[in-house]
Scaffold this active site. Structure first.
Site, PDB file in Angstrom:
ATOM      1  N   CYS A  44      19.960  -1.453 -34.048  1.00  0.00           N
ATOM      2  CA  CYS A  44      18.562  -1.635 -33.608  1.00  0.00           C
ATOM      3  C   CYS A  44      17.729  -2.314 -34.692  1.00  0.00           C
ATOM      4  CB  CYS A  44      17.887  -0.295 -33.323  1.00  0.00           C
ATOM      5  SG  CYS A  44      18.895   0.917 -32.490  1.00  0.00           S
ATOM      6  N   ASP A  45      17.912  -1.904 -35.930  1.00  0.00           N
ATOM      7  CA  ASP A  45      16.938  -2.259 -36.966  1.00  0.00           C
ATOM      8  C   ASP A  45      17.452  -3.213 -38.045  1.00  0.00           C
ATOM      9  OD1 ASP A  45      15.206  -0.543 -35.700  1.00  0.00           O
ATOM     10  OD2 ASP A  45      15.721   1.176 -36.947  1.00  0.00           O
ATOM     11  N   CYS A  75      19.803   3.665 -36.924  1.00  0.00           N
ATOM     12  CA  CYS A  75      20.440   2.720 -36.003  1.00  0.00           C
ATOM     13  C   CYS A  75      20.451   1.314 -36.590  1.00  0.00           C
ATOM     14  CB  CYS A  75      19.730   2.730 -34.650  1.00  0.00           C
ATOM     15  SG  CYS A  75      20.497   1.623 -33.455  1.00  0.00           S
TER      16      CYS A  75
END
Ligand code: NAP
Length: 357
Positions: free
Chosen positions: A179-180, A176
């Site tokens: 997300c990261d 992701c």
């Protein structure tokens, strides 16, 4: 007696549905999933995909704060045995940080339980939606009848299945980018994205904000992605495509996490190594819907089909779907939570409409 609302799944969608249903006096019962080696392997343990991530910087209301302060919040909110599960996260980090996925999920679970949600730590493996009340059977053999069901079993990211990939999950390997991608470990570093669909294009383009360079590794000589997304990638000077290649090995060590990948050609036997600090998988997701086959209408890619715009209705009246199990597009914790709320309100309105409250 039949349950008013049974919720299957324990990610942001499931717990938000439980919070709303519990506060509406519907006494929800949540099947949070089973703790089994198979679920561990597939990435489908209780608390969902967020419990597999570290920092969650994009869930509103969790700005950076002192790790000690976060620890105090968690300790005060959670039952001691649940706090014990995550205490190591609070002690292994000092200074300012954002909340970690497992911490956020424990808080959501606790919030649902505070209003009387009952929880069964088991998978639902079989459903009968053809008769009413609906009947659910768990892995452990428990049978439950329900007037309404909210399915919030989520989806799991596909991985390549390499041992080295498993070793570096959360230490450079991610599925992701949103997300990261902004994590410090990836800043001004070369990164690699694997895949040739829209997600790969989107993630690679997104990562160019942070990375010094982004490689896309694709197993064929053509992308599956839409033309406009491909064009964006091919015109971006920070992106280099490695056509006809697959990742054979993720390279790294305990100190640094990922330091590179070894690629193998799909047209001849050549290999090459790329120095990268991270590998982002964008090779699709698999919704957790196998137990619903033949009972609910699914899309071609096996997601639950929502049957009316801006409702969480499914093809069966009284069965609602929330979160990634019905969403192959947004896939964010906050959108899952939002649709969990919608599903609980939809279930409540359905019960009221039927005169079952
Ligand atoms: P996808 O379209 O299924 O693409 C997956 C990609 O991964 C394919 O290129 C596939 O290669 C590759 N792949 C699959 N398994 C692999 C493996 N084991 N090793 C190496 N490569 C592998 O999935 P997606 O990109 O996540 O998209 C899913 C859906 O969401 C699509 O309908 C997409 O249009 C949509 N979406 C839209 C947007 C947008 O419009 N902004 C953004 C993201 C996603 P092959 O091509 O060789 O099969």
């Amino acid at each position: 007696m039949a349950e008013k609302v049974v919720i299957i799944g324990s990610g942001p969608a499931g717990w938000t549905a439980a919070i709303y249903a519990a506060r509406a006096n519907l006494e929800p019962l949540v099947f949070e999933g089973a703790i089994t080696p198979e679920n561990q392997q597939k990435g489908t343990l209780p608390l969902g995909q967020l419990a597999l991530t570290t920092e969650v910087e994009n869930y509103p209301s969790w700005p950076h704060m002192e790790s000690n302060a976060l620890a105090a919040v968690l300790k005060s909110a959670l039952a001691p045995e649940r706090f014990a599960n995550i205490e190591h996260l609070t002690t292994s980090h000092t200074g300012r940080r954002t909340i970690f996925g497992p911490e956020l999920m424990e808080l959501m679970r606790q919030q649902a339980m505070n209003f009387g949600t009952r929880v069964i730590t088991d998978d639902v493996v079989q459903v009968d939606f053809k008769n009413h009340p609906f009947r659910l059977t768990s892995l452990g053999g428990k049978q439950v009848e329900a007037l309404t069901v909210i399915v919030a079993t989520g989806a799991r990211a596909n991985y390549l299945g390499l041992e080295s990939e498993e070793r570096f999950k959360n230490r450079g390997v991610s599925a992701c980018a949103v997300c990261d991608g902004a994590l410090p470990r990836f800043k001004n570093q070369p990164l690699v994205v694997v895949g040739g669909g829209d997600s790969a294009m989107e993630e690679a383009t997104y990562l160019t904000q942070f990375a010094s360079k982004v490689y896309i590794v694709h197993r064929r000589d053509k992308f599956r992605a839409s033309k406009i997304m491909q064009q964006r990638v091919l015109e971006n000077p920070k992106i280099e495509v490695k056509w006809n290649r697959v990742v054979e090995e993720v390279l790294g060590d305990d100190e640094h996490g990922v330091t590179g990948v070894r690629l193998r050609s799909t047209v001849d036997d050549t290999t090459e190594e790329l120095k990268v600090a991270g590998m982002f998988l964008a090779i699709g997701h698999t919704p957790n819907t196998a137990f619903l086959e033949g009972q609910l209408e699914l899309t071609e890619t096996k997601y639950i089909r929502w049957t009316k715009p801006f409702r969480t209705w499914t093809s069966v009246e009284g069965v609602f779907a929330a979160g990634d199990v019905a969403d192959d597009y947004y896939r964010q914790a906050v959108t899952a939570a939002g649709s969990g709320c919608m599903a609980a309100l939809d279930a409540e309105r359905y019960l009221a409409h039927k005169g079952w409250l």
